[in-house]
Design an enzyme around this catalytic site. Structure first.
Site, PDB file in Angstrom:
ATOM      1  CD  GLU A   1    -154.470  91.710 129.025  1.00 27.53           C
ATOM      2  OE1 GLU A   1    -153.544  91.464 128.222  1.00 27.53           O
ATOM      3  OE2 GLU A   1    -155.633  91.296 128.851  1.00 27.53           O
TER       4      GLU A   1
ATOM      5  CG  ASN B   1    -159.680  95.367 131.986  1.00 30.72           C
ATOM      6  OD1 ASN B   1    -160.492  94.995 132.826  1.00 30.72           O
ATOM      7  ND2 ASN B   1    -159.569  94.785 130.793  1.00 30.72           N
TER       8      ASN B   1
ATOM      9  CG  HIS C   1    -160.866  86.368 129.871  1.00 32.81           C
ATOM     10  ND1 HIS C   1    -161.961  86.413 129.044  1.00 32.81           N
ATOM     11  CD2 HIS C   1    -160.214  87.543 129.697  1.00 32.81           C
ATOM     12  CE1 HIS C   1    -161.972  87.555 128.385  1.00 32.81           C
ATOM     13  NE2 HIS C   1    -160.929  88.270 128.774  1.00 32.81           N
TER      14      HIS C   1
ATOM     15  CD  GLU D   1    -161.427  91.905 128.937  1.00 37.74           C
ATOM     16  OE1 GLU D   1    -160.937  90.866 128.432  1.00 37.74           O
ATOM     17  OE2 GLU D   1    -160.845  93.018 128.912  1.00 37.74           O
TER      18      GLU D   1
ATOM     19  CG  ASP E   1    -164.590  84.446 128.592  1.00 37.65           C
ATOM     20  OD1 ASP E   1    -163.751  84.046 129.415  1.00 37.65           O
ATOM     21  OD2 ASP E   1    -164.276  85.124 127.604  1.00 37.65           O
TER      22      ASP E   1
END
Length: 633
Positions: A216, A257, A293, A327, A329
């Site tokens: 990030e 990432n 996400h 990641e 979700d």
């Protein structure tokens, strides 16, 4: 076990046999390790991670627990019988293939120690694991000369027992840093960065197959994030980190990432440009992690589509990068409707993402951020939700079946939650239908002062809902939603379109309301916007301190109107215009339309109200922004 680096010889010795430091605030991983020593450079270690869980040193209760956890989970999951692991064909890991060889999840350290059914599910379902928090700086390196290996070693030992690959997360991140890091000088920070990476990567050399080296580093507007690393060391800290990781383990694959980069947008464009620069400089970046996400609403609203996902994966792969979905979700709470419908659609989203990754040659791994809703970070960050493949009791949800079908390469139904919206098939950079069950979250923000921004079913131009922005009298009232919509733009054209309903009761002589705008993401938030001065349309150019109005044209009240705001961004030769119902009603040319920080934000609602404006409510629907005209239907 906690270890201390000594200044005299660079060796690591036992200092504290206790359970170790706690995990960080946002993402919770596992415990246990055997005694041993590593050099300060981190290039070796007497205690291998593979044996750490099973051969705990006496007096190290955390290590013993880690060994037991590894053994229990191995037995519960079938383990490695005779050295040959045979996955359950009904499991997720039983569905991996040459097209998508890794399926994994982030692991909660505390649950790994204490929850036997959870450990069994991890071993049964996954062939790759990642520590949710155990390898983050504040957990593994809590003090300048102190490393806490307990949870990280336990995870590596567990994975070894289950014949799972380990993806390391994360070496350099602006969050979950111990406080001592922020007090370092540039020279000290650079030295600590080098030592941290060498020590952590070196300890797990040959045991951790891949690493998130940097996480990030780009903010929502597409700029280098103002982290302590960027502020002290500048952009070169990125190359420095990757080169240090490569030196510590030449065989490990090294990843950048980030979140919010699932499709081509302002942030993913900036990440693409950054990684291209690094690759062109010979920096050893092997892959990019797309976090995913996401909200199921993003798919229902057509912001995320199969075509856009594929285009983005392919452009990163064309740089020579391996793409991982890291990641995943899928939040449900923003979807309207019955829970059964939400769960069904969530399953379709999981299937689409898995099937896209499996069928794209550049995509080699899919990891969810957790396996069960029971331990998801989402509830604490976004509010109650159910974003993962297994529910709180570890039962399989439609999301699990969708993920498994995607791993099998099965193509699911076209995603359609039934929204009536022009966002379907739109070429806009961003299209928001406001059809969610609650205000959009993620990169959207809400700014309210003596007012309220909410979704309503009482009035809408299309579909079933619209944004309602309400204020009460005060010296500074506002009620708006906004988000970064494109990379910081200092030239070129931008076009905003929305449907607006202004009741006659909201308008008063000598009163001003600003309703739609494009502007910068930092103070003083200058930009170009559309509003009303009395009943006339006002073009507000805070960049030029000019506020022309529509003269003889009065904005039609008590009815939905299609409004277009066009801006040619320039510091002196810019222009802007407002159309209502397809007709230009006010314009300005030869003016400054470029904020100092560039255009990046999209705003809607009541951005500004003149002091002590009477109570007012306005409505906005179908908000779009693009770099080409968006004519009203």
């Amino acid at each position: 076990m906690m270890v201390l680096l000594t200044a005299c010889d660079g060796q690591v010795g036992d200092v504290d046999p206790g359970p170790g430091a706690g995990a960080g605030a946002q993402h919770p991983a596992g415990g246990g390790e055997a005694g041993g020593s590593v050099t300060a450079g981190g290039t070796g270690g007497a205690a291998s991670a593979g044996s750490a869980g099973g051969a705990a040193g006496a007096g190290d209760a955390g290590a013993a627990a880690g060994g037991a956890a590894g053994g229990a989970a191995g037995g519960a999951a079938g383990g490695a019988a005779g050295g040959a692991f045979v996955p359950d064909p009904d499991s997720l890991r039983g569905r991996v293939s040459a097209g998508l060889p890794f399926v994994g999840a982030a692991v909660d350290a505390s649950a790994l120690r204490t929850d036997a059914p959870y450990r069994a599910a991890l071993g049964r379902e996954l062939n790759q694991v990642v520590p949710e928090n155990a390898m983050k700086w504040e957990a593994i390196h809590p003090a300048p000369a102190t490393y806490d290996w307990v949870d990280a070693d336990a995870l590596v030992a567990f994975a070894d027992a289950q014949q799972q690959a380990v993806h390391g997360h994360v070496l350099v991140w602006h969050q979950q840093l111990p406080a001592w890091v922020s007090g370092l000088t540039a020279a000290q920070l650079g030295a600590e960065l080098d030592a941290h990476i060498a020590t952590v990567v070196g300890r797990y050399r040959g045991k951790v197959q891949s690493w998130d080296v940097v996480n990030e580093a780009i903010d929502e507007s597409g700029q280098l994030r103002a982290s302590v690393f960027a502020q002290r060391l500048g952009e070169p800290y990125l190359a420095r980190a990757f080169r240090a990781a490569r030196a510590a383990d030449p065989a490990a694959k090294l990843f950048y990432n980030d979140y919010g980069v699932e499709v081509m947008n302002a942030k993913s464009d900036a990440v693409y440009a950054l990684l291209k620069r690094l690759r062109d400089q010979g920096v050893p970046v092997d892959g990019v992690g797309l976090q995913f996400h996401v909200s199921a609403y993003d798919f229902a609203n057509y912001e995320l589509t199969e075509q856009r996902l594929r285009e983005n994966i392919r452009r990163f792969a064309a740089l020579g990068l391996t793409v991982n979905i890291t990641e995943l979700d899928v939040r449900l709470a923003e979807l309207p409707g019955a829970m059964a419908d939400k769960l069904r659609f969530q399953g379709q989203v999981y299937q689409l993402v898995a099937q896209v990754c499996r069928s794209e040659p550049g995509c080699s791994a899919l990891r969810t951020w957790g396996l069960t809703d029971k331990y998801s970070w989402v509830d604490a960050f976004y509010g109650p939700d159910d974003p993962l493949p297994l529910d709180d009791s570890l039962a399989r949800k439609p999301a699990y079946q969708g993920l498994r079908d995607g791993l099998d390469g099965l193509v699911g139904p076209t995603l359609d939650y039934g929204f009536d919206t022009a966002c379907r098939g739109s070429s806009a950079l961003l299209c928001e239908s406001f059809e969610a069950g609650k205000l959009p979250s993620g990169v959207w923000f809400t700014a309210v002062g003596n007012g309220q921004a909410a979704l309503t079913t009482s009035r809408h131009a299309r579909g079933a809902r619209a944004l309602a922005a309400s204020i009460t009298p005060s010296s500074a009232s506002q009620a708006l939603v906004g988000r970064p919509a494109f990379a910081r733009q200092t030239s070129g054209s931008l076009y905003l379109r929305a449907h607006v309903f202004v009741p006659a009761s909201a308008v008063g002589a000598g009163q001003t309301l600003t309703l739609l705008g494009l502007g910068e993401a930092v103070p003083p938030y200058a930009g170009v916007s559309m509003g009303l001065a009395g009943s006339q349309v006002q073009l507000s150019l805070t960049t030029a301190n000019q506020y022309p109005t529509s003269g003889g044209f009065s904005f039609p009240l008590d009815a939905w109107q299609c409004v277009e705001l066009a801006v040619d961004v320039s510091d002196s030769g810019g222009s802007a215009s407002i159309k209502v119902g397809g007709n230009v009603v006010v314009a300005a040319t030869g003016v400054d339309t470029r904020p100092a920080a560039g255009m990046s934000n999209l705003l809607a609602g009541i951005l500004y109200a003149s002091p002590n404006h009477p109570s007012a409510t306005v409505f906005v629907d179908e908000l779009m922004v693009a770099r080409a005209p968006l004519p009203c239907p």
